[in-house]
Design a protein around this motif. Structure first.
Motif, PDB file in Angstrom:
ATOM      1  N   VAL A   9       4.013  10.029  -9.920  1.00 47.99           N
ATOM      2  CA  VAL A   9       3.312  10.126 -11.091  1.00 47.99           C
ATOM      3  C   VAL A   9       2.563  11.478 -11.164  1.00 47.99           C
ATOM      4  N   ALA A  10       1.873  12.006 -10.045  1.00 49.50           N
ATOM      5  CA  ALA A  10       1.353  13.362 -10.069  1.00 49.50           C
ATOM      6  C   ALA A  10       2.502  14.257 -10.306  1.00 49.50           C
ATOM      7  N   PHE A  11       3.624  14.290  -9.623  1.00 46.90           N
ATOM      8  CA  PHE A  11       4.714  15.098  -9.665  1.00 46.90           C
ATOM      9  C   PHE A  11       5.189  14.998 -11.115  1.00 46.90           C
ATOM     10  N   VAL A  12       5.483  14.111 -11.899  1.00 45.75           N
ATOM     11  CA  VAL A  12       5.878  14.179 -13.169  1.00 45.75           C
ATOM     12  C   VAL A  12       4.970  14.832 -14.264  1.00 45.75           C
ATOM     13  N   ALA A  13       3.632  14.603 -13.792  1.00 45.32           N
ATOM     14  CA  ALA A  13       2.420  15.146 -14.816  1.00 45.32           C
ATOM     15  C   ALA A  13       2.069  16.592 -14.190  1.00 45.32           C
ATOM     16  N   PHE A  64      -4.711  18.426 -17.643  1.00 44.60           N
ATOM     17  CA  PHE A  64      -5.933  17.464 -17.400  1.00 44.60           C
ATOM     18  C   PHE A  64      -5.096  16.035 -16.571  1.00 44.60           C
ATOM     19  N   GLY A  65      -3.894  15.797 -16.963  1.00 44.71           N
ATOM     20  CA  GLY A  65      -3.375  14.663 -16.618  1.00 44.71           C
ATOM     21  C   GLY A  65      -3.007  14.815 -15.231  1.00 44.71           C
ATOM     22  N   PHE A  66      -2.498  15.954 -14.819  1.00 44.66           N
ATOM     23  CA  PHE A  66      -2.181  16.398 -13.471  1.00 44.66           C
ATOM     24  C   PHE A  66      -3.499  16.123 -12.503  1.00 44.66           C
ATOM     25  N   ALA A  67      -4.485  16.488 -12.680  1.00 43.49           N
ATOM     26  CA  ALA A  67      -5.719  16.355 -12.089  1.00 43.49           C
ATOM     27  C   ALA A  67      -6.061  14.777 -11.777  1.00 43.49           C
ATOM     28  N   ILE A  68      -5.849  14.037 -12.933  1.00 45.33           N
ATOM     29  CA  ILE A  68      -6.119  12.622 -12.796  1.00 45.33           C
ATOM     30  C   ILE A  68      -5.224  11.983 -11.951  1.00 45.33           C
ATOM     31  N   ALA A  69      -3.967  12.340 -12.122  1.00 47.46           N
ATOM     32  CA  ALA A  69      -2.885  11.779 -11.396  1.00 47.46           C
ATOM     33  C   ALA A  69      -3.014  11.997 -10.030  1.00 47.46           C
ATOM     34  N   LEU A  70      -3.357  13.401  -9.702  1.00 48.74           N
ATOM     35  CA  LEU A  70      -3.406  13.910  -8.199  1.00 48.74           C
ATOM     36  C   LEU A  70      -4.601  12.936  -7.636  1.00 48.74           C
ATOM     37  N   GLY A  71      -5.698  12.876  -8.383  1.00 45.64           N
ATOM     38  CA  GLY A  71      -6.685  12.026  -7.763  1.00 45.64           C
ATOM     39  C   GLY A  71      -6.580  10.439  -7.495  1.00 45.64           C
ATOM     40  N   PHE A  72      -5.652   9.947  -8.307  1.00 45.57           N
ATOM     41  CA  PHE A  72      -5.145   8.579  -8.121  1.00 45.57           C
ATOM     42  C   PHE A  72      -4.338   8.533  -7.132  1.00 45.57           C
ATOM     43  N   ALA A  73      -3.427   9.543  -7.042  1.00 44.89           N
ATOM     44  CA  ALA A  73      -2.373   9.684  -5.715  1.00 44.89           C
ATOM     45  C   ALA A  73      -3.106   9.676  -4.329  1.00 44.89           C
ATOM     46  N   ALA A  81       0.966  -1.246  -0.021  1.00 44.09           N
ATOM     47  CA  ALA A  81      -0.156   0.070   0.075  1.00 44.09           C
ATOM     48  C   ALA A  81       0.816   1.353  -0.020  1.00 44.09           C
ATOM     49  N   SER A  82       2.038   1.272   0.697  1.00 40.13           N
ATOM     50  CA  SER A  82       2.786   2.536   0.602  1.00 40.13           C
ATOM     51  C   SER A  82       3.627   2.467  -0.626  1.00 40.13           C
ATOM     52  N   ALA A  83       3.774   1.697  -1.025  1.00 38.52           N
ATOM     53  CA  ALA A  83       4.687   1.647  -2.325  1.00 38.52           C
ATOM     54  C   ALA A  83       3.672   2.333  -3.665  1.00 38.52           C
ATOM     55  N   LEU A  84       2.339   1.856  -3.437  1.00 38.39           N
ATOM     56  CA  LEU A  84       1.507   2.182  -4.329  1.00 38.39           C
ATOM     57  C   LEU A  84       1.079   3.766  -4.281  1.00 38.39           C
TER      58      LEU A  84
END
Length: 572
Positions: free
Chosen positions: A34-38, A43-52, A24-27
C-alpha cells in the motif's frame, strides 16, 4: 519510522494470546505494498508508510517470539540433577550467578525439556565460561510480574531463552564434556577469560567498591557492588555509569579519535596530504568494536555501539552525524535485532535522553552559541559555555528520563543535576582515560599506576553519590502508575523534540496531563503474590501491612516501593 515501528512492537505485547506469524507477516507485506502504491501522494504516502512501519514492528516481534520459542517450567521442582555448559557467569554482592545450557536434566515431566537455566551459587564458586558441570538444583518458573502492571522478569528470561531459575544444591562438579563445545561457546569462553584476567588485575590494585566500579566500566562486570553504594548510585542518578552505554562508547571512541588525530597532526606531510580525520575515525571504530566485545556485548552495549558506529561512519563519508537520522537508524537497527527491548527501561531511557539531547543541540542550546562579543569570548575562554552546556545537558537528559525512572523504579532523583555536574567531569577526564590506558599497559606490566589513579577518581565519585544521598529529600518516592501516563509522557517528549513548529508546545500540555493522571492513579487495597506465599493489605491509616510465609520477601519489598513507602519489609 522508529516510533511507528516501536508502537507496532508494543501492540504485539498487548495481544491477549500469541499472534500467528503468517498473519503478522502478511499484514506487514500488505502495508508495504500500500505504501508503494501511494508513494506519489504526499499525505497518503505518509499515512501508508506509518501503517506499514507499525505492521512491520508487529511482524518482527511476532517472528522473534517464534524464533526463540522454547519450553518454560510451569511449577517448582525441589531437586533435579542436571549437567551442561556454563554460558554466562556473573559476580554479585552475596552470591554468583550462572546460566547453563542444559545437556541432560533428570527431573519430573516438563522440567526435562528445559534448554537453559539460571542458577544462584555460592560466592566465588562460579566455574569458568565453557566448563561442563554436573550439579543438583532447585528450579522455579521464571518470575512473573509481582503486581498488576509490574515489570515482567519472565518476559526478559523468555527472550534470553532461559526456561527456569533457581539455586544450586551442594557441590558443583566440573567434568569432561560428552560433546565438543560449539565455536560460539569457545569464543565466549575466550572473551570471558580475557575479561576475568583484566578484572583480576583491577581488583588486585583496587579492592572493594572501587574495584567493582572500575571493573564495571572496563569489563561490564557490574554486580559486585555493596548495597549502600549501589543504592546511592541509583538515588543520585549516576547508575548509568555502571552500565556500559552510549556515554562510555562515546568517551572511548572520542579519546582514541583525539589521540590518533593529534598524533598524526604532528607529522606535517601526513596532515596536509591525507584525510587524517577519517583515519582517526576508522581507528576509533575498531576501538569501539573491541570495547563492545570486551564488555560482553549486552543489548545496551550493542545499542551504544550502533549509535557511535553511525557517527564514525558519518565522519568517514563526510556526512553530518549529530542529527535525528543518526538516532533513527540506531533505533531501527536495535529494534530489528532485539524487538523485545522496547519494553526495557534501559532502551526507553536511552532513546528519550538521546532524543532530548539531539533536539536541544539542533534547536540551539548555549554550547552552539558563538562567542561574538567580548563578554562571550571571555566566558568561553574560562569554560563558561562548557559548564552551562554540561548543566543543561544533565538537566535535559534527566528530565527526559524522569517518566521512565518513575514508572519502572518508582522514584526520581531530585539532585541529578548536582550529582552529574560534580562527578561526570572527573569520570570523563580521569577515570575513563586512565582505564583505557590501564588496559593498554597490562601486557607491558605498567598498569598498576593507572588503576591507582583511576581509583582516586572513583573515590571522588563515590563520595559525591554518598553526599547526594544524604541530602534532605534525596529519594523522591513515587507510587506506581499504569502505562497510560507513561504513553502520554512519551507522546509529550516526541512532540517537544520532533516537531519544528509552535505545535510542538502541545507536548507540554500532554506532559502536564500525564503527571496529573499518574498522581491520580488509585492504589490497590489487597495484593497477593502469584505463588500465594505473600500478601499485603492496606490498613485504615492508608499503609500496607505485609505477610510472607517463607524467607523470600522480595514481593513485599516491591509492593512497598510501588506504593511510595519508605519502610523496610520488617517494619511493614
Amino acid at each position: 519510522l522508529p516510533v511507528a515501528f516501536g508502537f507496532g512492537i508494543v501492540a504485539y505485547f498487548t495481544a491477549d494470546r500469541e499472534p500467528a506469524w503468517w498473519a503478522a507477516s502478511a499484514l506487514a507485506l500488505a502495508g508495504v505494498i500500500v505504501a508503494f502504491v501511494a508513494r506519489r501522494r504526499a499525505f497518503g504516502f505518509a499515512i501508508a508508510l506509518g501503517f506499514a512501519a507499525i505492521a512491520a514492528g508487529f511482524a518482527v516481534a511476532t517472528l522473534q517470539a517464534a524464533r526463540v520459542a522454547h519450553p518454560v517450567l510451569q511449577y517448582p521442582v525441589a531437586s533435579v540433577s542436571l549437567s551442561g555448559f556454563i554460558e554466562v557467569r556473573e559476580a554479585r554482592e552475596r552470591s554468583d550467578r550462572v546460566v547453563i545450557r542444559v545437556q541432560h536434566l533428570k527431573g519430573r515431566g516438563p522440567a526435562e525439556a528445559i534448554e537453559r537455566v539460571r542458577l544462584a551459587i555460592r560466592k566465588d564458586t562460579a566455574p569458568a565460561v565453557g566448563s561442563f558441570v554436573e550439579l543438583k538444583a532447585h528450579l522455579s518458573p521464571p518470575l512473573a510480574p509481582l503486581r498488576p502492571g509490574g515489570y515482567d522478569f519472565a518476559r526478559d528470561m523468555y527472550f534470553q531463552r532461559i526456561g527456569a531459575s533457581g539455586y544450586a544444591l551442594g557441590k558443583i562438579k566440573i567434568v569432561e564434556p560428552p560433546v565438543a563445545p560449539t565455536a560460539w561457546l569457545r569464543y565466549d569462553a575466550f572473551l570471558d577469560s580475557v575479561r576475568a584476567s583484566i578484572d583480576k588485575r583491577i581488583r588486585a590494585e583496587l579492592p572493594g567498591d572501587r574495584g567493582a566500579i572500575a571493573s564495571a566500566l572496563i569489563t561490564g562486570t557490574r554486580d559486585a557492588l555493596s548495597t549502600p553504594v549501589n543504592d546511592a548510585m541509583y538515588i543520585s542518578s549516576l547508575a548509568h555509569v555502571l552500565s556500559i552505554s552510549g556515554y562510555h562508547m562515546a568517551v572511548v571512541a572520542g579519546i582514541v579519535f583525539f589521540f590518533i588525530r593529534a598524533s598524526l597532526v604532528l607529522v606535517p606531510s601526513l596532515a596536509s596530504r591525507h584525510p587524517i580525520k577519517k583515519w582517526a575515525a576508522a581507528v576509533a571504530f575498531v576501538a569501539a568494536a573491541f570495547y563492545l566485545l570486551l564488555s560482553g556485548s549486552e543489548v545496551a552495549t550493542q545499542r551504544s555501539f550502533i549509535m557511535i558506529a553511525i557517527v564514525l561512519v558519518g565522519v568517514m563519508v563526510d556526512r553530518p552525524t549529530l542529527t535525528f537520522r543518526t538516532l533513527t537508524v540506531a533505533a531501527l537497527c536495535v529494534l530489528l535485532l532485539s524487538p523485545e527491548v522496547v519494553a526495557n527501561p534501559s532502551f526507553q531511557m536511552w532513546f528519550a535522553a538521546t532524543l532530548a539531547l539531539i533536539a536541544g543541540y539542533q534547536y540551539g542550546l548555549p554550547w552552539r552559541a558563538k562567542a561574538d562579543t567580548s563578554l562571550g569570548a571571555r566566558v568561553a575562554l574560562w569554560g563558561g559555555r562548557e559548564i552551562v552546556g554540561l548543566i543543561l545537558a544533565s538537566f535535559v537528559a534527566g528530565l527526559a528520563t524522569t517518566p521512565y525512572a518513575a514508572y519502572h523504579f518508582h522514584r526520581t532523583a531530585p539532585y541529578w543535576v548536582i550529582a552529574n555536574l560534580l562527578a561526570m567531569p572527573v569520570v570523563s577526564a580521569e577515570v575513563m582515560p586512565l582505564g583505557i590506558l590501564g588496559v593498554v599497559a597490562i601486557p607491558f606490566g605498567f598498569d598498576a599506576i593507572c588503576w591507582r589513579l583511576m581509583g582516586a577518581g572513583i573515590d571522588w565519585m563515590i563520595s559525591v553519590v554518598l553526599w547526594v544521598t544524604d541530602l534532605p529529600g534525596a529519594v523522591g518516592r513515587i507510587q506506581a502508575f499504569g502505562t497510560g501516563p507513561l504513553l502520554l509522557g512519551t507522546a509529550a517528549i516526541l512532540l517537544l523534540c520532533l516537531l519544528r513548529t509552535p505545535l510542538r508546545w502541545s507536548g507540554a500540555v500532554l506532559a502536564v496531563a500525564a503527571s496529573l493522571r499518574a498522581v491520580m492513579t488509585p492504589r490497590p487495597d489487597v495484593l497477593v503474590s502469584g505463588d500465594g506465599q505473600a500478601a499485603a493489605i492496606r490498613g485504615g491509616e492508608g499503609r500496607l501491612a505485609g505477610l510472607h510465609s517463607n524467607r523470600d520477601s522480595f514481593a513485599i519489598k516491591e509492593w512497598l516501593a510501588a506504593d511510595g513507602d519508605a519502610r523496610t519489609v520488617k517494619d511493614a
